[in-house]
Design a protein around this motif. Structure first.
Motif, PDB file in Angstrom:
ATOM      1  N   ASP A 355       0.828  -1.212   0.000  1.00  0.00           N
ATOM      2  CA  ASP A 355       0.000   0.000   0.000  1.00  0.00           C
ATOM      3  C   ASP A 355       0.859   1.259   0.000  1.00  0.00           C
ATOM      4  O   ASP A 355       0.556   2.242  -0.693  1.00  0.00           O
ATOM      5  CB  ASP A 355      -0.926   0.007   1.230  1.00  0.00           C
ATOM      6  N   VAL A 356       1.939   1.241   0.782  1.00  0.00           N
ATOM      7  CA  VAL A 356       2.807   2.420   0.852  1.00  0.00           C
ATOM      8  C   VAL A 356       3.479   2.667  -0.495  1.00  0.00           C
ATOM      9  O   VAL A 356       3.515   3.796  -0.997  1.00  0.00           O
ATOM     10  CB  VAL A 356       3.850   2.259   1.968  1.00  0.00           C
ATOM     11  N   TRP A 357       4.016   1.608  -1.115  1.00  0.00           N
ATOM     12  CA  TRP A 357       4.682   1.785  -2.415  1.00  0.00           C
ATOM     13  C   TRP A 357       3.696   2.226  -3.484  1.00  0.00           C
ATOM     14  O   TRP A 357       4.046   3.003  -4.381  1.00  0.00           O
ATOM     15  CB  TRP A 357       5.370   0.486  -2.842  1.00  0.00           C
ATOM     16  N   ALA A 364       4.782   9.987  -7.229  1.00  0.00           N
ATOM     17  CA  ALA A 364       5.738  10.132  -8.327  1.00  0.00           C
ATOM     18  C   ALA A 364       5.039  10.568  -9.618  1.00  0.00           C
ATOM     19  O   ALA A 364       5.566  11.389 -10.378  1.00  0.00           O
ATOM     20  CB  ALA A 364       6.469   8.806  -8.548  1.00  0.00           C
ATOM     21  N   VAL A 365       3.847  10.034  -9.872  1.00  0.00           N
ATOM     22  CA  VAL A 365       3.088  10.477 -11.043  1.00  0.00           C
ATOM     23  C   VAL A 365       2.723  11.946 -10.913  1.00  0.00           C
ATOM     24  O   VAL A 365       2.780  12.723 -11.871  1.00  0.00           O
ATOM     25  CB  VAL A 365       1.818   9.616 -11.208  1.00  0.00           C
ATOM     26  N   GLY A 366       2.381  12.354  -9.688  1.00  0.00           N
ATOM     27  CA  GLY A 366       1.998  13.747  -9.464  1.00  0.00           C
ATOM     28  C   GLY A 366       3.111  14.729  -9.704  1.00  0.00           C
ATOM     29  O   GLY A 366       2.874  15.855 -10.175  1.00  0.00           O
ATOM     30  N   ILE A 367       4.365  14.337  -9.425  1.00  0.00           N
ATOM     31  CA  ILE A 367       5.492  15.241  -9.645  1.00  0.00           C
ATOM     32  C   ILE A 367       6.096  15.053 -11.033  1.00  0.00           C
ATOM     33  O   ILE A 367       7.083  15.725 -11.362  1.00  0.00           O
ATOM     34  CB  ILE A 367       6.580  15.037  -8.571  1.00  0.00           C
ATOM     35  N   GLY A 368       5.539  14.125 -11.821  1.00  0.00           N
ATOM     36  CA  GLY A 368       5.991  13.956 -13.195  1.00  0.00           C
ATOM     37  C   GLY A 368       7.150  13.008 -13.389  1.00  0.00           C
ATOM     38  O   GLY A 368       7.676  12.909 -14.504  1.00  0.00           O
ATOM     39  N   ASP A 369       7.563  12.288 -12.360  1.00  0.00           N
ATOM     40  CA  ASP A 369       8.675  11.348 -12.482  1.00  0.00           C
ATOM     41  C   ASP A 369       8.097   9.964 -12.795  1.00  0.00           C
ATOM     42  O   ASP A 369       7.834   9.154 -11.898  1.00  0.00           O
ATOM     43  CB  ASP A 369       9.480  11.315 -11.193  1.00  0.00           C
ATOM     44  N   LEU A 370       7.888   9.676 -14.076  1.00  0.00           N
ATOM     45  CA  LEU A 370       7.247   8.424 -14.461  1.00  0.00           C
ATOM     46  C   LEU A 370       8.152   7.224 -14.231  1.00  0.00           C
ATOM     47  O   LEU A 370       7.663   6.115 -13.974  1.00  0.00           O
ATOM     48  CB  LEU A 370       6.820   8.490 -15.931  1.00  0.00           C
ATOM     49  N   ASN A 371       9.469   7.404 -14.331  1.00  0.00           N
ATOM     50  CA  ASN A 371      10.372   6.287 -14.054  1.00  0.00           C
ATOM     51  C   ASN A 371      10.282   5.852 -12.592  1.00  0.00           C
ATOM     52  O   ASN A 371      10.247   4.651 -12.288  1.00  0.00           O
ATOM     53  CB  ASN A 371      11.813   6.676 -14.397  1.00  0.00           C
ATOM     54  N   LEU A 372      10.244   6.837 -11.687  1.00  0.00           N
ATOM     55  CA  LEU A 372      10.089   6.516 -10.273  1.00  0.00           C
ATOM     56  C   LEU A 372       8.734   5.857 -10.018  1.00  0.00           C
ATOM     57  O   LEU A 372       8.635   4.899  -9.241  1.00  0.00           O
ATOM     58  CB  LEU A 372      10.230   7.786  -9.425  1.00  0.00           C
ATOM     59  N   ALA A 373       7.696   6.356 -10.680  1.00  0.00           N
ATOM     60  CA  ALA A 373       6.370   5.770 -10.509  1.00  0.00           C
ATOM     61  C   ALA A 373       6.367   4.316 -10.976  1.00  0.00           C
ATOM     62  O   ALA A 373       5.777   3.444 -10.320  1.00  0.00           O
ATOM     63  CB  ALA A 373       5.336   6.581 -11.286  1.00  0.00           C
ATOM     64  N   TYR A 374       7.032   4.057 -12.107  1.00  0.00           N
ATOM     65  CA  TYR A 374       7.100   2.686 -12.624  1.00  0.00           C
ATOM     66  C   TYR A 374       7.769   1.754 -11.616  1.00  0.00           C
ATOM     67  O   TYR A 374       7.286   0.639 -11.357  1.00  0.00           O
ATOM     68  CB  TYR A 374       7.865   2.688 -13.945  1.00  0.00           C
ATOM     69  N   GLN A 375       8.866   2.206 -11.015  1.00  0.00           N
ATOM     70  CA  GLN A 375       9.561   1.387 -10.034  1.00  0.00           C
ATOM     71  C   GLN A 375       8.714   1.179  -8.775  1.00  0.00           C
ATOM     72  O   GLN A 375       8.703   0.087  -8.192  1.00  0.00           O
ATOM     73  CB  GLN A 375      10.897   2.044  -9.666  1.00  0.00           C
ATOM     74  N   ALA A 388      -4.440  -5.173  -7.995  1.00  0.00           N
ATOM     75  CA  ALA A 388      -5.026  -4.885  -9.306  1.00  0.00           C
ATOM     76  C   ALA A 388      -4.761  -3.456  -9.747  1.00  0.00           C
ATOM     77  O   ALA A 388      -4.493  -3.201 -10.932  1.00  0.00           O
ATOM     78  CB  ALA A 388      -6.534  -5.144  -9.259  1.00  0.00           C
ATOM     79  N   GLU A 389      -4.832  -2.497  -8.819  1.00  0.00           N
ATOM     80  CA  GLU A 389      -4.626  -1.100  -9.193  1.00  0.00           C
ATOM     81  C   GLU A 389      -3.226  -0.863  -9.728  1.00  0.00           C
ATOM     82  O   GLU A 389      -3.004  -0.043 -10.631  1.00  0.00           O
ATOM     83  CB  GLU A 389      -4.891  -0.182  -8.000  1.00  0.00           C
ATOM     84  N   ALA A 390      -2.236  -1.576  -9.150  1.00  0.00           N
ATOM     85  CA  ALA A 390      -0.859  -1.411  -9.625  1.00  0.00           C
ATOM     86  C   ALA A 390      -0.719  -1.926 -11.056  1.00  0.00           C
ATOM     87  O   ALA A 390      -0.034  -1.323 -11.893  1.00  0.00           O
ATOM     88  CB  ALA A 390       0.109  -2.146  -8.688  1.00  0.00           C
ATOM     89  N   TYR A 391      -1.370  -3.060 -11.359  1.00  0.00           N
ATOM     90  CA  TYR A 391      -1.355  -3.557 -12.737  1.00  0.00           C
ATOM     91  C   TYR A 391      -1.970  -2.538 -13.691  1.00  0.00           C
ATOM     92  O   TYR A 391      -1.455  -2.291 -14.787  1.00  0.00           O
ATOM     93  CB  TYR A 391      -2.129  -4.875 -12.826  1.00  0.00           C
ATOM     94  N   ASN A 392      -3.091  -1.963 -13.281  1.00  0.00           N
ATOM     95  CA  ASN A 392      -3.766  -0.983 -14.127  1.00  0.00           C
ATOM     96  C   ASN A 392      -2.866   0.218 -14.393  1.00  0.00           C
ATOM     97  O   ASN A 392      -2.736   0.697 -15.531  1.00  0.00           O
ATOM     98  CB  ASN A 392      -5.065  -0.546 -13.462  1.00  0.00           C
ATOM     99  N   ARG A 400       1.918   5.698 -21.731  1.00  0.00           N
ATOM    100  CA  ARG A 400       2.491   7.044 -21.686  1.00  0.00           C
ATOM    101  C   ARG A 400       3.941   7.064 -22.159  1.00  0.00           C
ATOM    102  O   ARG A 400       4.407   8.058 -22.727  1.00  0.00           O
ATOM    103  CB  ARG A 400       2.416   7.591 -20.259  1.00  0.00           C
ATOM    104  N   LYS A 401       4.664   5.972 -21.915  1.00  0.00           N
ATOM    105  CA  LYS A 401       6.057   5.922 -22.332  1.00  0.00           C
ATOM    106  C   LYS A 401       6.213   5.736 -23.831  1.00  0.00           C
ATOM    107  O   LYS A 401       7.318   5.839 -24.359  1.00  0.00           O
ATOM    108  CB  LYS A 401       6.780   4.776 -21.607  1.00  0.00           C
ATOM    109  N   GLY A 402       5.105   5.411 -24.518  1.00  0.00           N
ATOM    110  CA  GLY A 402       5.186   5.204 -25.951  1.00  0.00           C
ATOM    111  C   GLY A 402       5.690   3.838 -26.338  1.00  0.00           C
ATOM    112  O   GLY A 402       6.291   3.667 -27.398  1.00  0.00           O
TER     113      GLY A 402
END
Length: 444
Positions: A355-357, A364-375, A388-392, A400-402
């Motif tokens: 839950d914390v991660w 991370a998505v909110g600050i625009g760091d998509l790589n950090l969000a992915y990790q 399930a939400e993490a998979y989504n 978004r990464k193309g």
């Protein structure tokens, strides 16, 4: 040189200081002597009972077999607003600005995890078999320990978990009291409830209420109606109880819980505010009101309630997790990461860590760091592979990464979205995502 205390008095001192093991051992030594020491028998049964005591009022964990084989269902499709199996979709005051996560039953997640909530239930038979037994929370004591018979009943019921013999003892005691002892009728009702005989339990609790009007009996009877999926009857019972016991916190809290179960969040919040008027240190009310403010797009107000819990001494992973989210959405970024760090440190199992991660991924998505969000979402799945939400969200990040031009990357996104749909079949965002991914498949 001081005198040695009398053994029975010392055993009683251990009991009062909640040293139940020492109390039980000392009583066993006393019982090795001449027979007939009734006080030692009674004290030992009480000590053994307290080691495993569970308050039957709050503990209402529905087992997997009861969810699959429900013999008390009257109608397959209940009228809207009259069933907890199919809660309504009304928020009471219009749709909330923020998207509120829901449980597998479709009920929005509240601010307080109770033993009877869906989050603590196993979803499949395999999960039920693999789920370890854990201790249940203890709230208010509701038993009467005066005679050896009452202590013996509590010992058989709680410690031995022998409901059949406990019911036999309670029936004999009720007959001996000429059916005039309300306490024994309540115990018979508890046994019937444990055995799944809810209508018989209802009769016993109603008979006990006629002889002695007690708050605990009202709560027991309300549990029966909730198990029979009659929330409106339980609400009327609680309101009748408030007429006889004005301002009783447990009754008001029971009404608020039912409104939460029926997805009437605004009414639940009003009743929780009434709870705080009577008891301004009620943890459940503070947490649920804070959660309601957060999902009403008022993180600053929610932050005040969660800080209040911190001041009261509540110190766990869930609280710091909520504090981190509130600080982020309230733009207090200096406290956001430190709160999540403390939440990770206090996490007691992999589900809490996940839950914390997951929430860190949203930051991370909110600050625009998509790589950090992915990790972060990947670490969520490391700790809980059924998130399930993490998979989504991973599927969305792939888009978004193309990375959707390649069939392999598109397949990973589609697989993640499918896993999310399996957990939440009615999730609109996931359905739209799958639709978009199918369109990309058609273009390749």
């Amino acid at each position: 040189m001081g005198l040695e205390p009398e053994p029975l008095f010392q055993a009683w001192s251990y009991f009062r200081r909640r040293k139940f093991r020492q109390c039980s051992d000392l009583c066993s030594q006393l019982l090795e002597g001449p027979p007939g020491e009734q006080a030692a028998w009674s004290l030992k049964t009480r000590a053994l009972t307290e080691m495993v005591y569970v308050d039957e009022i709050d503990m209402d964990q529905e087992e997997i077999a009861e969810m699959v084989l429900d013999e008390n269902a009257i109608a397959q499709v209940a009228r809207p607003g009259t069933s907890l199996k199919l809660p309504g979709t009304s928020q009471g005051g219009g749709p909330s600005p923020a998207i509120r996560p829901v449980t597998q039953s479709g009920r929005p997640i509240t601010g307080f995890v109770r033993p009877s909530t869906q989050s603590g239930r196993p979803g499949t038979m395999e999960q039920a078999i693999n789920t370890p037994l854990t201790a249940r929370p203890i709230t208010s004591a509701s038993g009467r320990y005066i005679r050896l018979g009452t202590a013996l009943f509590e010992y058989i019921f709680h410690h031995e978990n022998d409901v059949k013999n406990a019911l036999h003892l309670a029936a004999l005691a009720t007959e001996h009291a000429q059916f005039k002892d309300w306490w024994w009728k309540v115990q018979i009702g508890k046994c019937y409830y444990r055995l799944g005989l809810y209508r018989e339990a209802e009769k016993q609790f109603k008979s006990a209420l006629k002889q002695q009007d007690m708050v605990d009996t009202v709560l027991y009877l309300a549990k029966v109606y909730l198990r029979l999926d009659q929330p409106v009857t339980a609400l009327n019972l609680f309101k009748q109880g408030l007429d006889r016991f004005p301002g009783e916190v447990t009754l008001i809290c029971g009404i608020a819980r039912i409104h939460e179960e029926m997805n009437n969040i605004s009414s639940a919040a009003e009743y929780y505010k009434d709870v705080l008027k009577q008891d301004n240190t009620h943890v459940e009310a503070i947490a649920c009101i804070g959660s309601n403010h957060f999902y009403s797009d008022q993180p600053e107000i929610a932050l005040r309630f969660y800080r209040r819990l911190l001041q009261m001494g509540v110190y766990n992973c869930q609280l710091f997790n909520n504090l981190g989210l509130c600080c982020f959405y309230a733009q207090q970024y200096d406290m956001t990461l430190s709160s999540f760090e403390r939440a990770l440190f206090l996490a007691e199992n992999e589900e809490e860590t996940a839950d914390v991660w997951y929430n860190l991924g949203h930051v991370a998505v909110g600050i625009g760091d998509l790589n950090l969000a992915y990790q972060c979402f990947k670490l969520t799945l490391v700790n809980n592979n059924d998130y399930a939400e993490a998979y989504n969200n991973l599927a969305v990040l792939e888009m978004r990464k193309g990375h959707i031009e390649q069939v392999g990357d598109l397949q990973r996104s589609y697989t993640a979205a499918q896993k999310s749909e399996e957990a939440f079949p009615g999730h609109v965002d996931t359905q739209q995502l799958i639709k978009q991914l199918k369109q990309h498949f058609a273009m390749l």
